[in-house]
Design a protein around this motif. Structure first.
Motif, short mmCIF file in Angstrom:
data_model
loop_
_atom_site.label_atom_id
_atom_site.label_comp_id
_atom_site.label_asym_id
_atom_site.label_seq_id
_atom_site.Cartn_x
_atom_site.Cartn_y
_atom_site.Cartn_z
N MET A 1 0.28 -1.09 -0.37
CA MET A 1 0.00 0.22 -0.02
C MET A 1 0.87 1.20 -0.02
O MET A 1 1.96 1.67 0.58
N HIS A 2 0.63 2.55 -0.95
CA HIS A 2 1.84 3.44 -1.18
C HIS A 2 1.36 4.60 -0.78
O HIS A 2 0.06 5.03 -0.40
N MET A 3 2.08 5.24 0.90
CA MET A 3 1.35 6.36 1.45
C MET A 3 1.41 7.64 1.01
O MET A 3 1.14 8.35 1.70
N GLY A 4 2.30 7.94 -0.19
CA GLY A 4 3.06 8.98 -0.84
C GLY A 4 1.66 8.97 -1.87
O GLY A 4 0.51 8.06 -1.62
N PHE A 5 1.55 10.82 -2.29
CA PHE A 5 0.52 10.68 -3.33
C PHE A 5 0.95 11.52 -4.71
O PHE A 5 2.05 11.59 -4.96
N LEU A 6 0.17 10.62 -5.53
CA LEU A 6 0.90 10.64 -6.89
C LEU A 6 0.38 11.96 -8.20
O LEU A 6 -1.01 11.67 -7.81
N LYS A 7 1.36 12.29 -7.95
CA LYS A 7 0.39 13.97 -9.04
C LYS A 7 1.43 14.30 -10.76
O LYS A 7 2.35 13.87 -10.94
N SER A 8 0.55 14.33 -11.32
CA SER A 8 1.81 14.80 -12.43
C SER A 8 1.37 16.68 -13.00
O SER A 8 0.21 16.63 -12.91
N GLY A 9 2.30 17.36 -13.44
CA GLY A 9 1.98 18.58 -14.04
C GLY A 9 0.95 18.87 -15.11
O GLY A 9 0.17 19.55 -15.16
N GLY A 10 1.48 17.07 -15.80
CA GLY A 10 0.11 17.19 -17.11
C GLY A 10 -0.95 17.35 -16.44
O GLY A 10 -1.99 17.42 -18.04
N ARG A 11 -1.79 17.04 -15.34
CA ARG A 11 -2.88 17.09 -14.86
C ARG A 11 -4.02 18.07 -15.63
O ARG A 11 -5.16 18.34 -16.37
N ALA A 12 -3.10 18.91 -15.77
CA ALA A 12 -4.14 21.05 -16.57
C ALA A 12 -3.72 20.53 -18.09
O ALA A 12 -5.38 20.79 -18.37
N GLU A 13 -2.91 19.80 -18.57
CA GLU A 13 -3.22 19.34 -20.11
C GLU A 13 -4.20 18.76 -20.08
O GLU A 13 -5.62 18.13 -21.28
N ILE A 14 -4.02 17.61 -19.56
CA ILE A 14 -5.47 16.50 -19.74
C ILE A 14 -6.87 16.96 -18.97
O ILE A 14 -7.64 16.81 -19.66
N GLN A 15 -6.55 17.96 -18.07
CA GLN A 15 -8.27 18.02 -17.99
C GLN A 15 -8.80 18.67 -18.82
O GLN A 15 -10.21 19.40 -19.34
N ALA A 16 -7.42 19.18 -19.72
CA ALA A 16 -8.45 20.11 -21.50
C ALA A 16 -8.63 19.34 -22.34
O ALA A 16 -9.57 19.89 -22.76
N LEU A 17 -8.21 18.83 -21.94
CA LEU A 17 -8.67 17.29 -23.10
C LEU A 17 -10.21 17.07 -22.72
O LEU A 17 -10.60 16.71 -24.17
N ARG A 18 -10.11 17.41 -21.56
CA ARG A 18 -11.63 16.93 -21.05
C ARG A 18 -12.58 17.30 -21.47
O ARG A 18 -13.67 17.26 -22.07
N ARG A 19 -11.97 18.61 -21.90
CA ARG A 19 -12.42 20.04 -21.50
C ARG A 19 -13.42 19.74 -23.40
O ARG A 19 -14.68 19.71 -23.28
N LYS A 20 -12.80 19.37 -24.15
CA LYS A 20 -12.44 19.21 -25.39
C LYS A 20 -13.56 18.46 -25.98
O LYS A 20 -14.39 18.24 -26.53
N SER A 21 -13.37 16.91 -25.28
CA SER A 21 -13.82 15.75 -25.58
C SER A 21 -16.09 15.98 -25.25
O SER A 21 -16.31 15.68 -25.64
N GLN A 22 -15.49 16.58 -23.51
CA GLN A 22 -16.91 17.37 -23.37
C GLN A 22 -17.44 17.97 -24.04
O GLN A 22 -18.63 18.00 -24.67
N ALA A 23 -17.13 18.97 -24.37
CA ALA A 23 -17.79 20.10 -25.54
C ALA A 23 -18.59 19.60 -27.00
O ALA A 23 -19.16 19.54 -27.45
N ALA A 24 -17.45 18.48 -28.19
CA ALA A 24 -17.59 17.41 -28.67
C ALA A 24 -18.91 16.87 -28.62
O ALA A 24 -19.79 16.28 -29.55
N ARG A 25 -19.15 16.28 -27.51
CA ARG A 25 -20.04 15.55 -26.90
C ARG A 25 -21.41 16.38 -26.99
O ARG A 25 -22.53 16.22 -27.62
N ALA A 26 -21.72 17.16 -26.40
CA ALA A 26 -22.45 18.21 -25.94
C ALA A 26 -23.23 18.47 -27.50
O ALA A 26 -23.65 18.45 -28.02
N ALA A 27 -21.86 19.16 -28.53
CA ALA A 27 -21.95 19.34 -29.36
C ALA A 27 -23.06 18.78 -30.36
O ALA A 27 -23.67 18.79 -31.10
N ARG A 28 -22.94 17.70 -30.01
CA ARG A 28 -23.44 15.70 -30.60
C ARG A 28 -25.32 16.35 -30.08
O ARG A 28 -25.58 15.89 -30.52
#
Ligand code: SF4
Ligand code: SF4
Lengths: 205, 296
Positions: free
Chosen positions: A178-205
Protein backbone atom coordinates in the motif's frame (compact mmCIF):
# COMPACT_ATOMS: atom_id res chain seq x y z
CA UNK A 1 -47.59 -18.86 -30.36
CA UNK A 2 -44.15 -18.79 -28.76
CA UNK A 3 -43.05 -15.41 -27.47
CA UNK A 4 -40.01 -14.04 -29.29
CA UNK A 5 -36.83 -13.74 -27.26
CA UNK A 6 -35.87 -10.48 -28.96
CA UNK A 7 -38.19 -7.66 -29.88
CA UNK A 8 -38.12 -5.94 -33.26
CA UNK A 9 -38.66 -2.20 -32.93
CA UNK A 10 -39.06 -1.00 -36.52
CA UNK A 11 -38.98 2.71 -35.67
CA UNK A 12 -35.84 2.42 -33.54
CA UNK A 13 -33.90 -0.18 -35.49
CA UNK A 14 -32.09 1.93 -38.06
CA UNK A 15 -31.17 4.90 -35.87
CA UNK A 16 -30.09 2.79 -32.92
CA UNK A 17 -27.92 0.55 -35.08
CA UNK A 18 -26.34 3.56 -36.74
CA UNK A 19 -25.62 5.25 -33.45
CA UNK A 20 -24.03 2.19 -31.86
CA UNK A 21 -22.03 1.41 -35.01
CA UNK A 22 -20.72 4.97 -35.30
CA UNK A 23 -19.79 5.32 -31.66
CA UNK A 24 -18.21 1.90 -31.25
CA UNK A 25 -16.53 1.91 -34.64
CA UNK A 26 -17.86 -1.60 -35.24
CA UNK A 27 -19.72 -2.81 -38.32
CA UNK A 28 -22.46 -4.72 -36.54
CA UNK A 29 -24.31 -5.39 -39.78
CA UNK A 30 -21.47 -7.66 -40.91
CA UNK A 31 -22.29 -10.17 -38.18
CA UNK A 32 -23.58 -13.44 -39.67
CA UNK A 33 -24.32 -15.07 -36.32
CA UNK A 34 -21.65 -17.78 -36.49
CA UNK A 35 -21.24 -17.58 -32.69
CA UNK A 36 -17.47 -17.90 -32.60
CA UNK A 37 -17.63 -14.98 -30.20
CA UNK A 38 -20.12 -16.77 -27.98
CA UNK A 39 -17.99 -19.92 -27.89
CA UNK A 40 -15.01 -18.04 -26.50
CA UNK A 41 -16.68 -15.43 -24.32
CA UNK A 42 -14.93 -15.31 -20.96
CA UNK A 43 -18.10 -14.56 -19.04
CA UNK A 44 -20.39 -16.98 -20.90
CA UNK A 45 -21.24 -18.85 -17.70
CA UNK A 46 -22.22 -15.63 -15.96
CA UNK A 47 -24.24 -13.98 -18.71
CA UNK A 48 -26.46 -16.85 -19.79
CA UNK A 49 -28.74 -15.93 -22.68
CA UNK A 50 -27.04 -12.73 -23.81
CA UNK A 51 -23.99 -13.80 -25.81
CA UNK A 52 -22.04 -11.28 -27.94
CA UNK A 53 -23.85 -12.29 -31.15
CA UNK A 54 -27.22 -11.94 -29.48
CA UNK A 55 -26.31 -8.52 -28.18
CA UNK A 56 -25.48 -7.51 -31.74
CA UNK A 57 -28.80 -8.85 -32.96
CA UNK A 58 -30.60 -6.92 -30.21
CA UNK A 59 -29.02 -3.70 -31.41
CA UNK A 60 -29.87 -4.48 -35.02
CA UNK A 61 -33.50 -5.12 -34.10
CA UNK A 62 -33.66 -1.82 -32.28
CA UNK A 63 -34.40 -3.38 -28.90
CA UNK A 64 -32.93 -0.44 -27.04
CA UNK A 65 -34.23 -1.29 -23.57
CA UNK A 66 -32.72 -4.78 -23.54
CA UNK A 67 -29.52 -3.68 -25.24
CA UNK A 68 -28.78 -1.05 -22.60
CA UNK A 69 -29.56 -3.26 -19.65
CA UNK A 70 -28.41 -6.88 -19.83
CA UNK A 71 -25.87 -9.12 -18.17
CA UNK A 72 -23.33 -9.01 -20.99
CA UNK A 73 -23.12 -5.21 -21.16
CA UNK A 74 -22.46 -5.04 -17.45
CA UNK A 75 -20.36 -8.19 -17.01
CA UNK A 76 -18.12 -8.01 -20.09
CA UNK A 77 -14.55 -7.94 -18.81
CA UNK A 78 -13.13 -6.45 -22.02
CA UNK A 79 -10.92 -9.47 -22.64
CA UNK A 80 -11.26 -8.97 -26.42
CA UNK A 81 -11.45 -12.71 -27.12
CA UNK A 82 -14.64 -12.35 -29.15
CA UNK A 83 -13.16 -9.63 -31.34
CA UNK A 84 -9.90 -11.49 -31.86
CA UNK A 85 -11.76 -14.51 -33.19
CA UNK A 86 -14.58 -12.85 -35.10
CA UNK A 87 -14.27 -13.60 -38.84
CA UNK A 88 -15.84 -10.21 -39.52
CA UNK A 89 -13.56 -8.28 -37.21
CA UNK A 90 -16.33 -7.14 -34.87
CA UNK A 91 -15.04 -6.17 -31.44
CA UNK A 92 -18.00 -6.71 -29.12
CA UNK A 93 -16.19 -5.22 -26.14
CA UNK A 94 -16.24 -1.88 -27.97
CA UNK A 95 -20.00 -2.35 -28.29
CA UNK A 96 -20.50 -3.15 -24.59
CA UNK A 97 -18.37 -0.12 -23.71
CA UNK A 98 -20.50 2.06 -26.00
CA UNK A 99 -23.75 0.73 -24.54
CA UNK A 100 -22.50 1.44 -21.01
CA UNK A 101 -21.84 5.05 -22.01
CA UNK A 102 -25.25 5.34 -23.68
CA UNK A 103 -26.98 3.86 -20.63
CA UNK A 104 -25.33 6.49 -18.47
CA UNK A 105 -26.29 9.33 -20.80
CA UNK A 106 -29.88 8.14 -20.94
CA UNK A 107 -30.05 7.62 -17.16
CA UNK A 108 -30.77 3.92 -17.50
CA UNK A 109 -29.73 2.45 -14.12
CA UNK A 110 -26.63 0.27 -14.35
CA UNK A 111 -27.36 -3.43 -13.90
CA UNK A 112 -24.07 -3.68 -12.04
CA UNK A 113 -23.76 -0.25 -10.41
CA UNK A 114 -20.37 -1.10 -8.95
CA UNK A 115 -18.93 -1.59 -12.42
CA UNK A 116 -20.05 1.90 -13.40
CA UNK A 117 -18.81 3.37 -10.10
CA UNK A 118 -15.43 1.74 -10.52
CA UNK A 119 -14.68 3.12 -13.97
CA UNK A 120 -16.05 6.56 -13.12
CA UNK A 121 -13.99 6.78 -9.93
CA UNK A 122 -10.86 5.54 -11.69
CA UNK A 123 -11.04 8.05 -14.49
CA UNK A 124 -11.98 10.90 -12.14
CA UNK A 125 -8.87 10.19 -10.10
CA UNK A 126 -6.69 10.01 -13.21
CA UNK A 127 -8.01 13.28 -14.59
CA UNK A 128 -7.94 15.13 -11.28
CA UNK A 129 -4.37 14.26 -10.31
CA UNK A 130 -2.88 13.17 -13.61
CA UNK A 131 -2.15 9.82 -11.98
CA UNK A 132 -4.46 7.35 -10.28
CA UNK A 133 -4.00 7.09 -6.53
CA UNK A 134 -5.17 3.62 -5.60
CA UNK A 135 -6.31 4.48 -2.10
CA UNK A 136 -8.01 7.73 -3.00
CA UNK A 137 -9.78 6.20 -5.96
CA UNK A 138 -10.84 3.09 -4.03
CA UNK A 139 -12.23 5.39 -1.35
CA UNK A 140 -14.20 7.36 -3.94
CA UNK A 141 -15.43 4.11 -5.46
CA UNK A 142 -16.60 2.75 -2.11
CA UNK A 143 -18.31 6.07 -1.34
CA UNK A 144 -20.27 5.82 -4.57
CA UNK A 145 -21.29 2.26 -3.67
CA UNK A 146 -22.19 3.15 -0.09
CA UNK A 147 -24.21 6.15 -1.22
CA UNK A 148 -26.31 4.00 -3.54
CA UNK A 149 -26.80 1.23 -0.94
CA UNK A 150 -27.75 3.81 1.69
CA UNK A 151 -30.38 5.22 -0.62
CA UNK A 152 -31.73 1.69 -0.87
CA UNK A 153 -31.47 1.27 2.93
CA UNK A 154 -29.10 -1.67 2.49
CA UNK A 155 -26.71 -1.00 5.35
CA UNK A 156 -25.73 -4.64 5.72
CA UNK A 157 -24.30 -4.54 2.20
CA UNK A 158 -22.21 -1.49 3.12
CA UNK A 159 -20.80 -3.18 6.21
CA UNK A 160 -19.87 -6.39 4.43
CA UNK A 161 -18.17 -4.41 1.66
CA UNK A 162 -16.18 -2.44 4.23
CA UNK A 163 -15.15 -5.62 6.05
CA UNK A 164 -14.02 -7.23 2.80
CA UNK A 165 -11.98 -4.21 1.70
CA UNK A 166 -10.47 -3.86 5.18
CA UNK A 167 -9.24 -7.44 5.07
CA UNK A 168 -7.52 -6.90 1.75
CA UNK A 169 -6.26 -3.49 2.85
CA UNK A 170 -4.64 -4.87 5.98
CA UNK A 171 -2.92 -7.65 4.06
CA UNK A 172 -1.59 -5.08 1.60
CA UNK A 173 -0.34 -2.93 4.43
CA UNK A 174 1.49 -5.88 5.95
CA UNK A 175 3.14 -6.70 2.61
CA UNK A 176 4.07 -3.07 2.06
CA UNK A 177 1.95 -3.02 -1.06
CA UNK A 178 0.00 0.00 0.00
CA UNK A 179 1.49 3.27 -1.08
CA UNK A 180 1.39 6.08 1.44
CA UNK A 181 2.62 8.95 -0.71
CA UNK A 182 0.46 10.81 -3.18
CA UNK A 183 0.99 10.70 -6.94
CA UNK A 184 0.49 13.74 -9.12
CA UNK A 185 1.46 14.74 -12.63
CA UNK A 186 2.02 18.33 -13.71
CA UNK A 187 0.33 17.28 -16.91
CA UNK A 188 -3.07 17.18 -15.27
CA UNK A 189 -3.89 20.64 -16.64
CA UNK A 190 -3.38 19.29 -20.16
CA UNK A 191 -5.51 16.23 -19.38
CA UNK A 192 -8.27 18.40 -17.99
CA UNK A 193 -8.18 20.61 -21.09
CA UNK A 194 -8.49 17.46 -23.20
CA UNK A 195 -11.48 16.36 -21.19
CA UNK A 196 -13.17 19.73 -21.64
CA UNK A 197 -12.60 19.39 -25.35
CA UNK A 198 -14.15 15.92 -25.34
CA UNK A 199 -17.14 17.10 -23.33
CA UNK A 200 -17.68 20.07 -25.64
CA UNK A 201 -17.58 17.77 -28.66
CA UNK A 202 -20.12 15.49 -27.02
CA UNK A 203 -22.42 18.40 -26.16
CA UNK A 204 -22.24 19.63 -29.74
CA UNK A 205 -23.38 16.21 -30.99
CA UNK B 1 22.02 1.82 -23.63
CA UNK B 2 19.07 3.98 -22.59
CA UNK B 3 15.41 3.28 -23.25
CA UNK B 4 12.43 5.39 -22.29
CA UNK B 5 10.45 3.78 -19.51
CA UNK B 6 6.80 4.25 -18.60
CA UNK B 7 6.07 2.68 -15.20
CA UNK B 8 2.40 3.64 -14.87
CA UNK B 9 0.45 4.14 -11.66
CA UNK B 10 0.41 0.62 -10.25
CA UNK B 11 4.20 0.23 -10.46
CA UNK B 12 4.46 3.32 -8.28
CA UNK B 13 2.06 1.90 -5.70
CA UNK B 14 0.82 -1.64 -5.06
CA UNK B 15 3.26 -3.21 -7.53
CA UNK B 16 6.29 -1.12 -6.62
CA UNK B 17 8.33 -4.33 -6.41
CA UNK B 18 7.85 -4.79 -10.17
CA UNK B 19 9.29 -1.33 -10.81
CA UNK B 20 12.35 -2.11 -8.67
CA UNK B 21 12.86 -5.50 -10.32
CA UNK B 22 12.46 -4.21 -13.87
CA UNK B 23 15.08 -1.48 -13.46
CA UNK B 24 17.45 -3.86 -11.70
CA UNK B 25 17.17 -6.68 -14.25
CA UNK B 26 17.56 -4.34 -17.23
CA UNK B 27 20.56 -2.71 -15.59
CA UNK B 28 22.09 -6.17 -15.34
CA UNK B 29 21.48 -6.53 -19.08
CA UNK B 30 23.21 -3.23 -19.77
CA UNK B 31 20.07 -1.19 -20.32
CA UNK B 32 19.10 1.89 -18.32
CA UNK B 33 15.35 2.31 -18.10
CA UNK B 34 14.91 6.07 -18.08
CA UNK B 35 11.56 7.05 -16.59
CA UNK B 36 9.96 9.70 -18.80
CA UNK B 37 9.33 12.94 -16.96
CA UNK B 38 5.97 14.03 -15.63
CA UNK B 39 4.07 11.12 -17.21
CA UNK B 40 0.36 10.70 -16.54
CA UNK B 41 -2.06 7.81 -16.06
CA UNK B 42 -2.76 6.00 -19.36
CA UNK B 43 -6.49 5.87 -18.58
CA UNK B 44 -6.41 2.06 -18.40
CA UNK B 45 -9.57 0.19 -19.40
CA UNK B 46 -11.73 2.67 -17.52
CA UNK B 47 -11.16 5.55 -19.93
CA UNK B 48 -12.47 3.45 -22.81
CA UNK B 49 -15.63 2.79 -20.85
CA UNK B 50 -16.24 6.39 -19.88
CA UNK B 51 -14.69 8.72 -22.45
CA UNK B 52 -13.33 7.51 -25.79
CA UNK B 53 -11.43 10.65 -26.66
CA UNK B 54 -9.62 10.68 -23.32
CA UNK B 55 -8.73 7.02 -23.77
CA UNK B 56 -6.55 8.07 -26.70
CA UNK B 57 -5.52 11.49 -25.41
CA UNK B 58 -4.19 10.40 -22.02
CA UNK B 59 -1.85 7.80 -23.47
CA UNK B 60 -0.94 10.20 -26.28
CA UNK B 61 0.52 12.73 -23.88
CA UNK B 62 3.05 10.17 -22.64
CA UNK B 63 4.02 9.25 -26.19
CA UNK B 64 4.59 12.95 -26.91
CA UNK B 65 6.84 13.30 -23.87
CA UNK B 66 8.97 10.30 -24.84
CA UNK B 67 9.31 11.47 -28.45
CA UNK B 68 10.15 15.04 -27.52
CA UNK B 69 12.78 13.82 -25.07
CA UNK B 70 14.55 12.19 -27.99
CA UNK B 71 13.76 8.56 -27.30
CA UNK B 72 13.20 6.06 -30.11
CA UNK B 73 11.78 3.29 -27.96
CA UNK B 74 9.68 3.15 -24.80
CA UNK B 75 9.40 0.05 -22.59
CA UNK B 76 6.16 -0.53 -20.64
CA UNK B 77 5.93 -3.35 -18.07
CA UNK B 78 2.20 -3.08 -17.24
CA UNK B 79 0.06 -4.86 -19.83
CA UNK B 80 -2.85 -2.44 -19.53
CA UNK B 81 -0.59 0.61 -19.97
CA UNK B 82 1.13 -1.09 -22.89
CA UNK B 83 -2.16 -1.93 -24.58
CA UNK B 84 -3.62 1.56 -24.14
CA UNK B 85 -0.47 3.24 -25.37
CA UNK B 86 -0.05 1.00 -28.40
CA UNK B 87 -3.71 1.37 -29.36
CA UNK B 88 -3.65 5.15 -28.88
CA UNK B 89 -0.57 5.41 -31.07
CA UNK B 90 -2.20 3.40 -33.85
CA UNK B 91 -5.45 5.34 -33.67
CA UNK B 92 -3.60 8.63 -33.94
CA UNK B 93 -1.64 7.35 -36.91
CA UNK B 94 -4.85 6.24 -38.63
CA UNK B 95 -6.81 9.41 -37.92
CA UNK B 96 -5.03 12.72 -38.63
CA UNK B 97 -8.03 14.76 -37.43
CA UNK B 98 -7.93 12.98 -34.07
CA UNK B 99 -4.18 13.53 -33.83
CA UNK B 100 -4.66 17.22 -34.52
CA UNK B 101 -7.39 17.52 -31.89
CA UNK B 102 -5.24 15.80 -29.27
CA UNK B 103 -2.04 17.61 -30.16
CA UNK B 104 -3.86 20.93 -29.88
CA UNK B 105 -3.83 20.61 -26.10
CA UNK B 106 -0.39 19.03 -25.67
CA UNK B 107 2.72 20.93 -24.78
CA UNK B 108 4.78 18.13 -26.29
CA UNK B 109 2.74 16.91 -29.26
CA UNK B 110 2.89 13.46 -30.79
CA UNK B 111 4.93 13.38 -33.98
CA UNK B 112 4.94 9.64 -34.58
CA UNK B 113 7.71 7.10 -34.85
CA UNK B 114 8.17 6.02 -31.23
CA UNK B 115 8.53 2.27 -30.82
CA UNK B 116 6.28 1.09 -27.99
CA UNK B 117 7.59 -2.13 -26.49
CA UNK B 118 6.21 -4.46 -23.85
CA UNK B 119 8.66 -5.64 -21.23
CA UNK B 120 8.51 -9.14 -22.71
CA UNK B 121 9.42 -7.90 -26.18
CA UNK B 122 12.34 -5.97 -24.74
CA UNK B 123 13.52 -9.03 -22.81
CA UNK B 124 13.10 -11.44 -25.72
CA UNK B 125 15.30 -9.13 -27.79
CA UNK B 126 18.00 -9.52 -25.14
CA UNK B 127 17.52 -13.29 -25.08
CA UNK B 128 18.08 -13.41 -28.83
CA UNK B 129 21.22 -11.33 -28.43
CA UNK B 130 22.48 -13.83 -25.85
CA UNK B 131 22.63 -11.31 -23.01
CA UNK B 132 20.13 -13.06 -20.74
CA UNK B 133 21.83 -16.47 -20.83
CA UNK B 134 25.15 -14.77 -20.22
CA UNK B 135 23.91 -13.08 -17.04
CA UNK B 136 22.19 -16.18 -15.65
CA UNK B 137 24.76 -17.42 -13.19
CA UNK B 138 22.37 -19.50 -11.11
CA UNK B 139 19.97 -22.26 -12.00
CA UNK B 140 16.65 -23.17 -10.37
CA UNK B 141 16.42 -26.62 -8.85
CA UNK B 142 12.70 -26.97 -8.58
CA UNK B 143 10.81 -24.35 -10.53
CA UNK B 144 7.88 -25.63 -12.59
CA UNK B 145 5.98 -22.59 -13.74
CA UNK B 146 3.07 -21.97 -16.02
CA UNK B 147 3.38 -18.69 -17.91
CA UNK B 148 0.33 -16.50 -17.61
CA UNK B 149 -0.13 -13.71 -20.18
CA UNK B 150 -3.75 -12.66 -19.67
CA UNK B 151 -5.66 -10.40 -22.05
CA UNK B 152 -4.08 -7.01 -22.34
CA UNK B 153 -0.79 -8.23 -23.67
CA UNK B 154 -2.26 -10.49 -26.30
CA UNK B 155 -5.55 -9.07 -27.57
CA UNK B 156 -6.33 -5.48 -28.47
CA UNK B 157 -9.52 -3.52 -29.08
CA UNK B 158 -8.03 -2.10 -32.25
CA UNK B 159 -5.87 -3.49 -35.04
CA UNK B 160 -2.23 -3.20 -34.00
CA UNK B 161 0.87 -5.17 -34.90
CA UNK B 162 2.53 -7.25 -32.21
CA UNK B 163 5.38 -9.71 -32.39
CA UNK B 164 4.05 -12.67 -30.39
CA UNK B 165 1.31 -15.15 -31.30
CA UNK B 166 -2.15 -14.08 -30.24
CA UNK B 167 -3.63 -17.41 -29.21
CA UNK B 168 -0.41 -19.08 -28.09
CA UNK B 169 2.18 -16.49 -27.08
CA UNK B 170 5.68 -17.71 -26.28
CA UNK B 171 7.67 -14.72 -25.08
CA UNK B 172 7.83 -15.73 -21.45
CA UNK B 173 8.67 -19.36 -22.25
CA UNK B 174 11.50 -18.11 -24.46
CA UNK B 175 12.87 -15.92 -21.69
CA UNK B 176 12.66 -18.69 -19.10
CA UNK B 177 14.37 -21.14 -21.44
CA UNK B 178 17.34 -18.80 -21.57
CA UNK B 179 17.84 -19.29 -17.82
CA UNK B 180 17.29 -23.03 -18.01
CA UNK B 181 13.69 -23.12 -16.80
CA UNK B 182 11.21 -25.21 -18.70
CA UNK B 183 7.68 -23.85 -18.43
CA UNK B 184 4.74 -26.24 -18.42
CA UNK B 185 2.35 -26.07 -21.35
CA UNK B 186 -1.25 -25.36 -20.40
CA UNK B 187 -4.58 -24.10 -21.66
CA UNK B 188 -5.17 -20.87 -19.80
CA UNK B 189 -2.17 -18.70 -20.65
CA UNK B 190 -4.28 -16.05 -22.37
CA UNK B 191 -7.46 -16.45 -20.31
CA UNK B 192 -8.86 -13.46 -18.49
CA UNK B 193 -8.42 -13.02 -14.72
CA UNK B 194 -11.33 -10.60 -14.59
CA UNK B 195 -9.09 -7.56 -14.01
CA UNK B 196 -11.13 -4.90 -12.21
CA UNK B 197 -14.04 -7.31 -11.84
CA UNK B 198 -12.13 -8.67 -8.82
CA UNK B 199 -13.22 -5.43 -7.16
CA UNK B 200 -16.52 -4.57 -8.80
CA UNK B 201 -17.91 -8.01 -9.74
CA UNK B 202 -16.07 -10.53 -7.52
CA UNK B 203 -18.31 -13.46 -8.32
CA UNK B 204 -17.38 -13.29 -12.02
CA UNK B 205 -13.69 -12.74 -11.32
CA UNK B 206 -13.42 -15.60 -8.82
CA UNK B 207 -14.99 -17.99 -11.34
CA UNK B 208 -12.52 -16.90 -14.01
CA UNK B 209 -9.50 -17.18 -11.73
CA UNK B 210 -10.71 -20.48 -10.33
CA UNK B 211 -10.61 -22.01 -13.79
CA UNK B 212 -7.12 -20.68 -14.44
CA UNK B 213 -5.90 -22.00 -11.12
CA UNK B 214 -7.48 -25.42 -11.61
CA UNK B 215 -5.66 -26.00 -14.89
CA UNK B 216 -2.33 -24.84 -13.46
CA UNK B 217 -2.70 -27.29 -10.56
CA UNK B 218 -3.83 -30.12 -12.82
CA UNK B 219 -0.71 -29.67 -14.97
CA UNK B 220 1.53 -30.00 -11.94
CA UNK B 221 2.79 -26.42 -11.87
CA UNK B 222 4.24 -25.10 -8.62
CA UNK B 223 4.05 -21.42 -9.51
CA UNK B 224 2.76 -18.85 -11.97
CA UNK B 225 4.95 -16.43 -13.87
CA UNK B 226 3.24 -13.25 -15.06
CA UNK B 227 4.18 -9.90 -16.50
CA UNK B 228 1.02 -7.90 -15.82
CA UNK B 229 0.71 -6.21 -12.40
CA UNK B 230 -3.07 -6.52 -12.50
CA UNK B 231 -2.97 -10.27 -13.23
CA UNK B 232 -0.26 -10.76 -10.64
CA UNK B 233 -2.18 -8.92 -7.94
CA UNK B 234 -5.44 -10.70 -8.73
CA UNK B 235 -4.09 -14.26 -8.77
CA UNK B 236 -2.00 -13.55 -5.68
CA UNK B 237 -4.33 -11.52 -3.45
CA UNK B 238 -7.48 -13.54 -4.15
CA UNK B 239 -5.95 -17.02 -4.38
CA UNK B 240 -6.96 -17.90 -0.82
CA UNK B 241 -10.59 -17.15 -1.79
CA UNK B 242 -10.90 -18.91 -5.15
CA UNK B 243 -8.70 -21.88 -4.26
CA UNK B 244 -10.67 -22.46 -1.07
CA UNK B 245 -13.95 -22.20 -2.99
CA UNK B 246 -12.71 -25.03 -5.23
CA UNK B 247 -11.55 -27.05 -2.25
CA UNK B 248 -7.98 -27.14 -3.56
CA UNK B 249 -5.21 -27.29 -0.94
CA UNK B 250 -2.40 -26.10 -3.24
CA UNK B 251 -1.19 -22.50 -3.16
CA UNK B 252 1.00 -21.29 -6.01
CA UNK B 253 3.18 -18.20 -5.75
CA UNK B 254 2.62 -15.72 -8.56
CA UNK B 255 5.96 -14.31 -9.68
CA UNK B 256 6.77 -11.47 -11.98
CA UNK B 257 9.02 -12.57 -14.83
CA UNK B 258 11.55 -10.05 -13.52
CA UNK B 259 11.99 -11.67 -10.13
CA UNK B 260 12.56 -15.11 -11.63
CA UNK B 261 15.11 -13.60 -14.00
CA UNK B 262 16.64 -11.51 -11.24
CA UNK B 263 17.09 -14.50 -8.94
CA UNK B 264 18.82 -16.43 -11.73
CA UNK B 265 21.11 -13.45 -12.26
CA UNK B 266 22.16 -13.73 -8.66
CA UNK B 267 20.39 -10.59 -7.42
CA UNK B 268 19.62 -11.05 -3.70
CA UNK B 269 15.92 -11.63 -2.87
CA UNK B 270 15.84 -8.58 -0.57
CA UNK B 271 16.80 -6.36 -3.47
CA UNK B 272 14.08 -7.90 -5.57
CA UNK B 273 11.57 -7.47 -2.71
CA UNK B 274 10.29 -11.00 -3.21
CA UNK B 275 8.73 -11.00 0.27
CA UNK B 276 5.88 -8.76 -0.85
CA UNK B 277 3.62 -11.51 -2.15
CA UNK B 278 0.36 -12.67 -0.61
CA UNK B 279 1.20 -16.31 -1.36
CA UNK B 280 4.70 -16.70 -0.05
CA UNK B 281 7.17 -17.70 -2.73
CA UNK B 282 10.50 -16.76 -1.18
CA UNK B 283 11.69 -20.32 -0.54
CA UNK B 284 11.15 -21.59 -4.05
CA UNK B 285 13.15 -18.66 -5.41
CA UNK B 286 16.08 -19.54 -3.18
CA UNK B 287 16.39 -23.09 -4.51
CA UNK B 288 19.29 -22.18 -6.73
CA UNK B 289 22.55 -23.75 -7.72
CA UNK B 290 25.46 -22.55 -9.84
CA UNK B 291 24.80 -22.76 -13.53
CA UNK B 292 26.93 -25.34 -15.25
CA UNK B 293 27.35 -23.74 -18.60
CA UNK B 294 27.66 -26.26 -21.39
CA UNK B 295 31.22 -27.23 -22.13
CA UNK B 296 30.96 -26.34 -25.80
S1 SF4 C 1 -17.97 -14.08 -34.24
FE1 SF4 C 1 -18.46 -12.15 -35.31
S2 SF4 C 1 -19.72 -12.76 -37.08
FE2 SF4 C 1 -19.66 -14.51 -35.68
S3 SF4 C 1 -21.51 -14.27 -34.42
FE3 SF4 C 1 -19.83 -13.28 -33.31
S4 SF4 C 1 -19.88 -11.14 -33.92
FE4 SF4 C 1 -21.13 -12.28 -35.40
S1 SF4 D 1 -14.68 -8.94 -24.52
FE1 SF4 D 1 -16.57 -9.16 -23.32
S2 SF4 D 1 -18.04 -10.05 -24.76
FE2 SF4 D 1 -16.02 -10.34 -25.65
S3 SF4 D 1 -15.36 -12.40 -25.00
FE3 SF4 D 1 -14.56 -10.93 -23.50
S4 SF4 D 1 -16.12 -10.84 -21.89
FE4 SF4 D 1 -17.10 -11.77 -23.70
Amino acid sequence: MIEAALQFQPTEARTFLQEVAARSGQNLAACYQCRRCAAGCAVGDETGFVTPNRLIRMVMLGDRDQALSNELVWRCVSCYTCGERCPNDIQTARITETLKKMAKEEHVPALQPKVAHFHDAFLESGVRWGRVNEMEFMGAYEMKNAFLEARRFRFGAIMSEIRQQMRLGLAMLRLKRMHMGFLKSGGRAEIQALRRKSQAARAAR
Amino acid sequence: MQLAYYPGCSLKQSSALYDVQSRRVFAELGVTLQEIEDWNCCGATSAGKVDDFLAVAMAARNIGIAENSGFAEMVIPCSACYSRTLVAQQRLADDPALQQAVNGELRRPVRGGLKVTSILEALVERVTAGAVAQQAVLKFRDLHPVCYYGCMLTRFPYRVTVSDSVENPHGMETILEAIGVRAIDWNYKTACCGASAAVNDPQTAMNLMGRIFQDAVARGANCFVASCPMCQMNLDAHQETFAAALGLPQRLPVYFITEVLGAAMGIPPEELQTDRHFIDGTDLLKELEPHEHDAD
